[in-house]
Write a protein that holds these residues in place. Sequence first.
Motif, PDB file in Angstrom:
ATOM      1  N   UNK A  44      -1.087 -11.152  -5.963  1.00  0.00           N
ATOM      2  CA  UNK A  44      -0.147 -11.064  -4.856  1.00  0.00           C
ATOM      3  C   UNK A  44       1.296 -11.059  -5.357  1.00  0.00           C
ATOM      4  N   UNK A  45       1.615 -11.930  -6.305  1.00  0.00           N
ATOM      5  CA  UNK A  45       2.992 -12.012  -6.824  1.00  0.00           C
ATOM      6  C   UNK A  45       3.103 -11.526  -8.261  1.00  0.00           C
ATOM      7  N   UNK A  46       1.990 -11.114  -8.868  1.00  0.00           N
ATOM      8  CA  UNK A  46       1.925 -10.644 -10.257  1.00  0.00           C
ATOM      9  C   UNK A  46       2.420 -11.693 -11.241  1.00  0.00           C
ATOM     10  N   UNK A  47       2.090 -12.945 -10.990  1.00  0.00           N
ATOM     11  CA  UNK A  47       2.399 -14.033 -11.916  1.00  0.00           C
ATOM     12  C   UNK A  47       3.783 -14.626 -11.791  1.00  0.00           C
ATOM     13  N   UNK A  48       4.589 -14.131 -10.879  1.00  0.00           N
ATOM     14  CA  UNK A  48       5.958 -14.653 -10.737  1.00  0.00           C
ATOM     15  C   UNK A  48       5.978 -15.977  -9.966  1.00  0.00           C
ATOM     16  N   UNK A  49       5.031 -16.177  -9.058  1.00  0.00           N
ATOM     17  CA  UNK A  49       4.999 -17.392  -8.270  1.00  0.00           C
ATOM     18  C   UNK A  49       5.854 -17.324  -7.023  1.00  0.00           C
ATOM     19  N   UNK A  50       6.642 -16.276  -6.898  1.00  0.00           N
ATOM     20  CA  UNK A  50       7.523 -16.107  -5.738  1.00  0.00           C
ATOM     21  C   UNK A  50       7.382 -14.691  -5.217  1.00  0.00           C
ATOM     22  N   UNK A  51       7.548 -14.544  -3.913  1.00  0.00           N
ATOM     23  CA  UNK A  51       7.580 -13.213  -3.327  1.00  0.00           C
ATOM     24  C   UNK A  51       8.898 -13.064  -2.588  1.00  0.00           C
ATOM     25  N   UNK A  52       9.468 -11.865  -2.577  1.00  0.00           N
ATOM     26  CA  UNK A  52      10.726 -11.672  -1.854  1.00  0.00           C
ATOM     27  C   UNK A  52      10.545 -11.955  -0.375  1.00  0.00           C
ATOM     28  N   UNK A  53      11.505 -12.584   0.245  1.00  0.00           N
ATOM     29  CA  UNK A  53      11.412 -12.943   1.658  1.00  0.00           C
ATOM     30  C   UNK A  53      11.473 -11.723   2.563  1.00  0.00           C
ATOM     31  N   UNK A  54      11.936 -10.592   2.055  1.00  0.00           N
ATOM     32  CA  UNK A  54      12.048  -9.373   2.859  1.00  0.00           C
ATOM     33  C   UNK A  54      10.717  -8.674   3.048  1.00  0.00           C
ATOM     34  N   UNK A  55       9.702  -9.052   2.321  1.00  0.00           N
ATOM     35  CA  UNK A  55       8.388  -8.377   2.428  1.00  0.00           C
ATOM     36  C   UNK A  55       7.724  -8.651   3.735  1.00  0.00           C
TER      37      UNK A  55
END
Length: 55
Positions: A44-55
Amino acid sequence: MARKTAKPTTVQCPPCKGTGEVSRTVLVGRKRRAVGQQTGLCLNCLGAGEIPADD
């Protein structure tokens, strides 16, 4: 007058809870017996642990 750009906000990834890794059950044999768990990259986040809030 210089304009300040707003830093994009991020949201913690729900499936991995911000770690970037998820656990998957390892299945072996023809009867698909569960033998343990293995960690892998969160898709889902590709290992970053965060997703942009605009998604």
